[in-house]
Write a protein that holds these residues in place. Sequence first.
Motif, mmCIF file in Angstrom:
data_model
loop_
_atom_site.group_PDB
_atom_site.id
_atom_site.type_symbol
_atom_site.label_atom_id
_atom_site.label_comp_id
_atom_site.label_asym_id
_atom_site.label_seq_id
_atom_site.Cartn_x
_atom_site.Cartn_y
_atom_site.Cartn_z
ATOM 1 N N PHE A 25 0.821 -1.207 0.000
ATOM 2 C CA PHE A 25 0.000 0.000 0.000
ATOM 3 C C PHE A 25 0.859 1.264 0.000
ATOM 4 O O PHE A 25 0.452 2.295 -0.542
ATOM 5 N N GLN A 27 1.563 1.976 -3.521
ATOM 6 C CA GLN A 27 0.392 2.525 -4.205
ATOM 7 C C GLN A 27 0.182 3.993 -3.846
ATOM 8 O O GLN A 27 -0.129 4.810 -4.715
ATOM 9 N N LEU A 28 0.350 4.323 -2.572
ATOM 10 C CA LEU A 28 0.181 5.714 -2.147
ATOM 11 C C LEU A 28 1.228 6.616 -2.776
ATOM 12 O O LEU A 28 0.972 7.796 -3.026
ATOM 13 N N THR A 61 2.385 6.406 -5.756
ATOM 14 C CA THR A 61 2.026 6.693 -7.148
ATOM 15 C C THR A 61 0.675 7.384 -7.277
ATOM 16 O O THR A 61 0.326 7.819 -8.372
ATOM 17 N N ALA A 62 -0.080 7.485 -6.187
ATOM 18 C CA ALA A 62 -1.394 8.147 -6.252
ATOM 19 C C ALA A 62 -1.206 9.656 -6.435
ATOM 20 O O ALA A 62 -0.290 10.261 -5.865
ATOM 21 N N TYR A 109 -8.114 6.806 -2.299
ATOM 22 C CA TYR A 109 -7.371 7.319 -3.439
ATOM 23 C C TYR A 109 -7.691 6.491 -4.669
ATOM 24 O O TYR A 109 -8.264 5.390 -4.567
ATOM 25 N N CYS A 123 -6.110 4.273 -7.336
ATOM 26 C CA CYS A 123 -4.882 3.507 -7.524
ATOM 27 C C CYS A 123 -4.540 3.470 -9.010
ATOM 28 O O CYS A 123 -5.271 2.869 -9.807
ATOM 29 N N THR A 124 -3.461 4.128 -9.377
ATOM 30 C CA THR A 124 -3.067 4.157 -10.782
ATOM 31 C C THR A 124 -2.536 2.808 -11.256
ATOM 32 O O THR A 124 -2.541 2.535 -12.457
ATOM 33 N N GLN A 125 -2.082 1.967 -10.309
ATOM 34 C CA GLN A 125 -1.577 0.650 -10.700
ATOM 35 C C GLN A 125 -2.715 -0.307 -11.053
ATOM 36 O O GLN A 125 -2.639 -1.048 -12.021
ATOM 37 N N MET A 177 -9.667 2.988 -4.223
ATOM 38 C CA MET A 177 -9.380 2.141 -3.073
ATOM 39 C C MET A 177 -9.520 2.953 -1.792
ATOM 40 O O MET A 177 -9.271 4.154 -1.763
ATOM 41 N N GLN A 206 -8.646 -5.467 -0.587
ATOM 42 C CA GLN A 206 -8.023 -4.441 -1.424
ATOM 43 C C GLN A 206 -6.835 -5.021 -2.195
ATOM 44 O O GLN A 206 -6.187 -5.931 -1.753
#
Length: 687
Positions: free
Chosen positions: A198, A201-202, A204-205, A231, A233-235, A240, A687
């Motif tokens: 996570f 992920q954060l 890249t957000a 946020y 999630c661009t991945q 999410m 998630q």
Amino acid sequence: MEPDIEPVILANSKFSIDMLKVFCKGNTANVLFSPLSISSALGLVLLGAKGETADQMFKALHFDHIRIIYHDLYEALYKGGKHRNLKLVNRMFGERAIDFNDVREKTTQKQKRGAKTQSTIPVAFSSESKYKADSPEQISKEKMIAHWIGRSGLPARTVEDDDFILMIESIDKKLAVPKKTKINNLVDQLYNDEKQKFREQLATARKINLGMDIWTKRGLTASFLAISACYFCTQGEKAMHILLNLVQLSHPHTADCIKTCVDRCTQEWGIPKNKILTVITDNGSNMVAAFKNTEQDDHSSSTDEESQEDSEEDSADVEDQRFGALERMPCVVHTLQLVVNLIQKETSVKRLLDRVRLLVSLFRKSSVAIEQLLQLSGLTLVKDCPTRWSSTYQMITRLIDAKDSITQVADRMGWDCLLPSEWQRLTTLRDLLLPFAEHTQMLQNDTMSLCLVVPALLDLSAHLYEFPQTQGSSHKDITSLAKKMKANLDQRFSCFLNPSDSKFSPLATAACFLEPTVSADALIENDDEHIQELLNSAEQYIAQMVSPEIQEEAAENEGEEEICEEQEEPHAKRPRFRFLTKASAKSNQPSRPSHCHRKLCVRQEIQKYKEQLSQPINDETAFDFWAAHGSTYPLLKPLAQDLLAVPASQAFAERVFSITGDPSQGRRNRARLILERSAFLKMNRHQ
């Protein structure tokens, strides 16, 4: 002495001397041991040994491949005289997981079928042997047990329970059940791996929204603060909502204490302030104060430094102020409940509700009445709770659904039931609260609910405005209540609906505008002047919120295609969208597009988007629409995904305390040590 046993005696004597040397090495005390017992026990093992192991055992026992005749040796020793009594007790223990009866039965069946070859011991027991500790099967199944323990919040000692072990053995006899220490280590590893996932992920957000809530145990013995992050999630290309931290607060729960916890959380997760779009909290005074002056402080500090910075740094400060301020947004659902709670302040309505609560309490305290009610209607009565959303509506609805059965049971029990006029007023009150309950259910979703706030508020406002007209002169107290609720609704939500209000934020309207399935009906095709004013504020907000980084990325994706039509030299290199300085603006060289050109490009996309919404939209969700039309709107798409992911309430943070269960309620005090880990794994499991 019989000659057949002399080699065994000689070998045992040599083995005894070797053992004595080992025992006496570095030891000055007396040594007492039985060489015959040890050698005979090893002799039993030697019968099943092969290869290098057998060679080493023969050498250690000094047998030198002689025939082992312990039986003859024992008989000779047992013949002793009157003054000698020798007893030897040796036993072979089998593996507990092996069913020897089953193996014997299979062997017998093969013999009956006339099997020509006899199975070896390894072959016979191969299906019942345990997995090796480093085998993929053992490792994967240990991880699955750790996942279950970690996400369910059960104590690690569960794996050492006898019934649990029997259950695992009945499922897979080859699996060696791990101990609680190993399970704890595996759960910790899972926890750290999930946090790292996570955290990536954060990182890249583009934008992150924080939600938080405080919960206090009964008896005020402990309080906890839950902080969540929502946020896009661009991945994974999806919205999410995850739990970041669950920390125990020490009294008093001041604004400084809350803000310190939030700062510590953002530092731990590597979330810079310029990524935080909004902070969603309830309307508690400490929550409001924790984020009340942040924007003002940022503004004052930037003003003090304005004279010392050049124009480029000034523009950067404007961007930091626009994106970096921790702007607090009130929880929409919590605020709606404050409007609904006005029913408790209307004297006649409160008197009616008190009668209802008394009747519900009588039923809930009588097992006879509940049993009769279940037989007649199949329903039980529910009682409202001040802290549970829509609970008053649910209590009234259940009462009306079981009206006839309640009346019959009350007559049998000799209780006073509601009068017919009270039933009518109760039905009217239910009709008044129905839209609030429906929108509460809709707006408490974890993601994609902020875009529905403006349509929901407009719908509720229209409902409260029309309600007195539909009721006429009947039930004047409830119609008067509807008018008060409308005034209170307009006042509390002026930050979303009134552009002239000092606290107005166009965030909700912008999210609604970028939701293609509701935007056309709620905003674009609505000719009301007030709605059009909201729409204009949303368009201005969107034009400002499209960051230069997004525009640069969109420009790079465009290749050599021209975005702005004001280019004077057609053969000049396509300008890149970056921060502008006064020096570049005054330059005689072909300049990069100015800020107004950038806004013009965004405006063009906004206008094109509005024109497309005049046609039917076939996409199922808003995210499907922006995924399909991303190339058409390269500037709007990233912002739309970020705004659509924003929730309208902090319901996710509130659910932490109901989902974690016993650990947060103090029924398992030792679990406080792993409370955050258990809550994190449990809330983020999907998630």
